[in-house]
Scaffold this motif. Structure first.
Motif, PDB file in Angstrom:
ATOM      1  N   CYS A  65      46.202  33.432  44.471  1.00  0.00           N
ATOM      2  CA  CYS A  65      47.248  34.388  44.079  1.00  0.00           C
ATOM      3  C   CYS A  65      47.889  33.970  42.760  1.00  0.00           C
ATOM      4  O   CYS A  65      48.180  34.813  41.904  1.00  0.00           O
ATOM      5  CB  CYS A  65      48.303  34.520  45.173  1.00  0.00           C
ATOM      6  SG  CYS A  65      47.760  35.551  46.557  1.00  0.00           S
ATOM      7  N   HIS A  66      48.115  32.653  42.595  1.00  0.00           N
ATOM      8  CA  HIS A  66      48.702  32.179  41.332  1.00  0.00           C
ATOM      9  C   HIS A  66      47.759  32.435  40.159  1.00  0.00           C
ATOM     10  O   HIS A  66      48.193  32.833  39.077  1.00  0.00           O
ATOM     11  CB  HIS A  66      49.055  30.690  41.431  1.00  0.00           C
ATOM     12  CG  HIS A  66      50.284  30.432  42.259  1.00  0.00           C
ATOM     13  ND1 HIS A  66      51.479  31.083  42.035  1.00  0.00           N
ATOM     14  CD2 HIS A  66      50.498  29.623  43.326  1.00  0.00           C
ATOM     15  CE1 HIS A  66      52.381  30.682  42.925  1.00  0.00           C
ATOM     16  NE2 HIS A  66      51.807  29.800  43.728  1.00  0.00           N
ATOM     17  N   LEU A  67      46.462  32.203  40.395  1.00  0.00           N
ATOM     18  CA  LEU A  67      45.488  32.459  39.320  1.00  0.00           C
ATOM     19  C   LEU A  67      45.466  33.943  38.955  1.00  0.00           C
ATOM     20  O   LEU A  67      45.394  34.307  37.779  1.00  0.00           O
ATOM     21  CB  LEU A  67      44.088  32.000  39.752  1.00  0.00           C
ATOM     22  CG  LEU A  67      43.867  30.481  39.783  1.00  0.00           C
ATOM     23  CD1 LEU A  67      42.524  30.146  40.442  1.00  0.00           C
ATOM     24  CD2 LEU A  67      43.922  29.890  38.377  1.00  0.00           C
ATOM     25  N   MET A  68      45.545  34.798  39.980  1.00  0.00           N
ATOM     26  CA  MET A  68      45.563  36.240  39.716  1.00  0.00           C
ATOM     27  C   MET A  68      46.815  36.616  38.935  1.00  0.00           C
ATOM     28  O   MET A  68      46.766  37.406  37.995  1.00  0.00           O
ATOM     29  CB  MET A  68      45.521  37.023  41.037  1.00  0.00           C
ATOM     30  CG  MET A  68      44.155  37.087  41.682  1.00  0.00           C
ATOM     31  SD  MET A  68      42.945  37.963  40.655  1.00  0.00           S
ATOM     32  CE  MET A  68      43.332  39.667  41.067  1.00  0.00           C
ATOM     33  N   GLU A  69      47.936  36.039  39.344  1.00  0.00           N
ATOM     34  CA  GLU A  69      49.214  36.308  38.672  1.00  0.00           C
ATOM     35  C   GLU A  69      49.115  35.941  37.187  1.00  0.00           C
ATOM     36  O   GLU A  69      49.610  36.650  36.310  1.00  0.00           O
ATOM     37  CB  GLU A  69      50.308  35.468  39.366  1.00  0.00           C
ATOM     38  CG  GLU A  69      51.723  35.792  38.929  1.00  0.00           C
ATOM     39  CD  GLU A  69      52.159  37.190  39.362  1.00  0.00           C
ATOM     40  OE1 GLU A  69      51.890  37.542  40.522  1.00  0.00           O
ATOM     41  OE2 GLU A  69      52.739  37.913  38.529  1.00  0.00           O
ATOM     42  N   ALA A  70      48.427  34.819  36.924  1.00  0.00           N
ATOM     43  CA  ALA A  70      48.308  34.338  35.545  1.00  0.00           C
ATOM     44  C   ALA A  70      47.184  35.051  34.786  1.00  0.00           C
ATOM     45  O   ALA A  70      46.975  34.803  33.603  1.00  0.00           O
ATOM     46  CB  ALA A  70      48.061  32.828  35.560  1.00  0.00           C
ATOM     47  N   GLY A  71      46.457  35.909  35.496  1.00  0.00           N
ATOM     48  CA  GLY A  71      45.352  36.622  34.846  1.00  0.00           C
ATOM     49  C   GLY A  71      44.173  35.721  34.539  1.00  0.00           C
ATOM     50  O   GLY A  71      43.407  35.980  33.614  1.00  0.00           O
ATOM     51  N   SER A  72      44.005  34.638  35.317  1.00  0.00           N
ATOM     52  CA  SER A  72      42.930  33.700  34.988  1.00  0.00           C
ATOM     53  C   SER A  72      42.039  33.377  36.187  1.00  0.00           C
ATOM     54  O   SER A  72      41.477  32.293  36.265  1.00  0.00           O
ATOM     55  CB  SER A  72      43.527  32.419  34.397  1.00  0.00           C
ATOM     56  OG  SER A  72      44.525  31.913  35.250  1.00  0.00           O
ATOM     57  N   HIS A  73      41.921  34.319  37.129  1.00  0.00           N
ATOM     58  CA  HIS A  73      41.008  34.100  38.254  1.00  0.00           C
ATOM     59  C   HIS A  73      39.592  34.457  37.800  1.00  0.00           C
ATOM     60  O   HIS A  73      39.339  35.573  37.369  1.00  0.00           O
ATOM     61  CB  HIS A  73      41.424  34.969  39.445  1.00  0.00           C
ATOM     62  CG  HIS A  73      40.837  34.517  40.748  1.00  0.00           C
ATOM     63  ND1 HIS A  73      39.480  34.398  40.942  1.00  0.00           N
ATOM     64  CD2 HIS A  73      41.418  34.136  41.913  1.00  0.00           C
ATOM     65  CE1 HIS A  73      39.256  33.973  42.181  1.00  0.00           C
ATOM     66  NE2 HIS A  73      40.415  33.801  42.787  1.00  0.00           N
ATOM     67  N   ASN A  74      38.681  33.489  37.908  1.00  0.00           N
ATOM     68  CA  ASN A  74      37.331  33.705  37.374  1.00  0.00           C
ATOM     69  C   ASN A  74      36.487  34.674  38.201  1.00  0.00           C
ATOM     70  O   ASN A  74      35.442  35.121  37.744  1.00  0.00           O
ATOM     71  CB  ASN A  74      36.587  32.372  37.274  1.00  0.00           C
ATOM     72  CG  ASN A  74      37.166  31.508  36.180  1.00  0.00           C
ATOM     73  OD1 ASN A  74      37.555  32.018  35.135  1.00  0.00           O
ATOM     74  ND2 ASN A  74      37.250  30.210  36.426  1.00  0.00           N
TER      75      ASN A  74
END
Ligand SMILES: [Zn+2]
Length: 331
Positions: A65-74
């Motif tokens: 969820c944090h990666l998605m929030e930051a726009g950096s989920h691969n």
């Protein structure tokens, strides 16, 4: 996260399908612009990537969820219009095709969102077909469609289509009042009434003072019809960022005039400021003139939404002249 209660049923559906390992590879989420379908697509994407979703919604706390929030989920990819572009480019579709063919970085699903799918051109749509048909591995593609009929049949037929239904009037009102606690309740009612029951549009209207803008528009149109304001001055004041909304409102007013002509029922006019003028003009024009007027507005609206970039000033002038002509028409 903005929870829209009218999405809950579909969120649950997708969650159930995932639990049963029965998710389709391509899901078209279809619904009007004002139903927040793009928000739904991103919520579903987050939930599928989340490590501990609750009732189908993402937890907002885990690493994913944090990666998605930051726009950096691969393992997530979003295809949207690039700035100033009118279509999603084929190079964007090619990077999606590459994304789908790679394996998951975090070992779970891979998710892509195409928003909106009607912004794909023919070449882009064709480049996507094979991927929709045989996506590699555990990939789910959500295609947001605001105008399903504008999507190529070859794309539609390769997707599972889920239609988003608008909430009831009461549910829409209570969501709006909760989301905008400082808003005047009369304004909330009014803006919802001109939003086709679509709450996200109503929210935008409240925030941009659409009700006040309608009042100014009606005054301007009344003055132009009486030749107290020039066509070009009025057109200039309409040719702004809200032009598309203005065209939709003009069409709503014409439809109200048509309904009034057959029912003589004043309550068809949603904006009290408009009643005197619209009633008068409806009396001057007959049905066939009003239907022609409506068609002329629809043509311009389609041009505006298309990829031809019509001149906004000229577009407005051509329509205002038609309104002036109503004064000359007689049944
Ligand atoms: Zn999470």
């Amino acid at each position: 996260m903005n929870i829209m209660p009218w999405h809950a049923e579909l969120v649950e559906t997708i969650s159930d399908l995932e639990k049963r390992d029965a998710l389709p590879h391509a899901v078209m989420l279809s619904g009007g612009e004002g139903l927040g379908v793009d928000v739904l697509a991103h919520t579903l994407a987050r939930a599928l990537l989340c490590e501990s979703p609750a009732s189908g919604y993402p937890c907002g706390q885990c690493k994913a969820c944090h990666l998605m929030e930051a726009g950096s989920h691969n393992d997530f990819m979003s295809l949207e219009l690039e700035e100033d572009a009118k279509q999603i480019k084929i190079s964007q579709v090619r990077s999606l095709v590459d994304f789908v063919s790679e394996s998951s970085m975090r070992g779970g699903h891979k998710v892509a969102v195409i928003n909106p799918v009607e912004d794909l051109n023919i070449a882009g749509s064709n480049a996507l077909l094979k991927t929709l048909e045989e996506p590699a591995g555990d990939t789910i593609i959500f295609l947001v469609a605001q105008r399903q009929e504008a999507v190529l049949a070859t794309i539609r037929s390769r997707c599972q289509i889920l239609n988003i239904q608008p909430p009831s009037h009461e549910d829409a009102l209570s969501w709006l009042m909760q989301s905008l606690p400082a808003a005047d309740s009369d304004v909330v009612h009014s803006c919802l009434s001109i939003s086709n029951g679509e709450p996200v549009t109503a929210m935008r209207f409240i925030e941009q003072d659409a009700w006040g803008q309608q009042k100014t528009m009606i005054e301007g149109l009344g003055a132009a019809v009486k030749r107290k304001k020039t066509v070009s001055d009025l057109a200039e004041s309409w040719a702004d960022d809200y032009l598309q909304d203005r065209l939709v409102w003009l069409i709503q007013w014409i439809e109200q005039m048509i309904r009034f002509s057959s029912t003589e029922d004043e309550s068809v006019f949603l904006n009290a400021d408009s009643v005197a003028m619209l009633k008068y003009l409806a009396g001057k024009a007959g049905f066939s003139v009003l239907f022609e007027l409506r068609e002329a507005h629809l043509v311009q609206l389609r041009l505006l939404m298309g990829s031809t970039n019509p001149n906004p000033q000229l577009l407005c002038e051509s329509l205002i002249i038609l309104w002036q002509d109503l004064m000359r028409s007689s049944r």
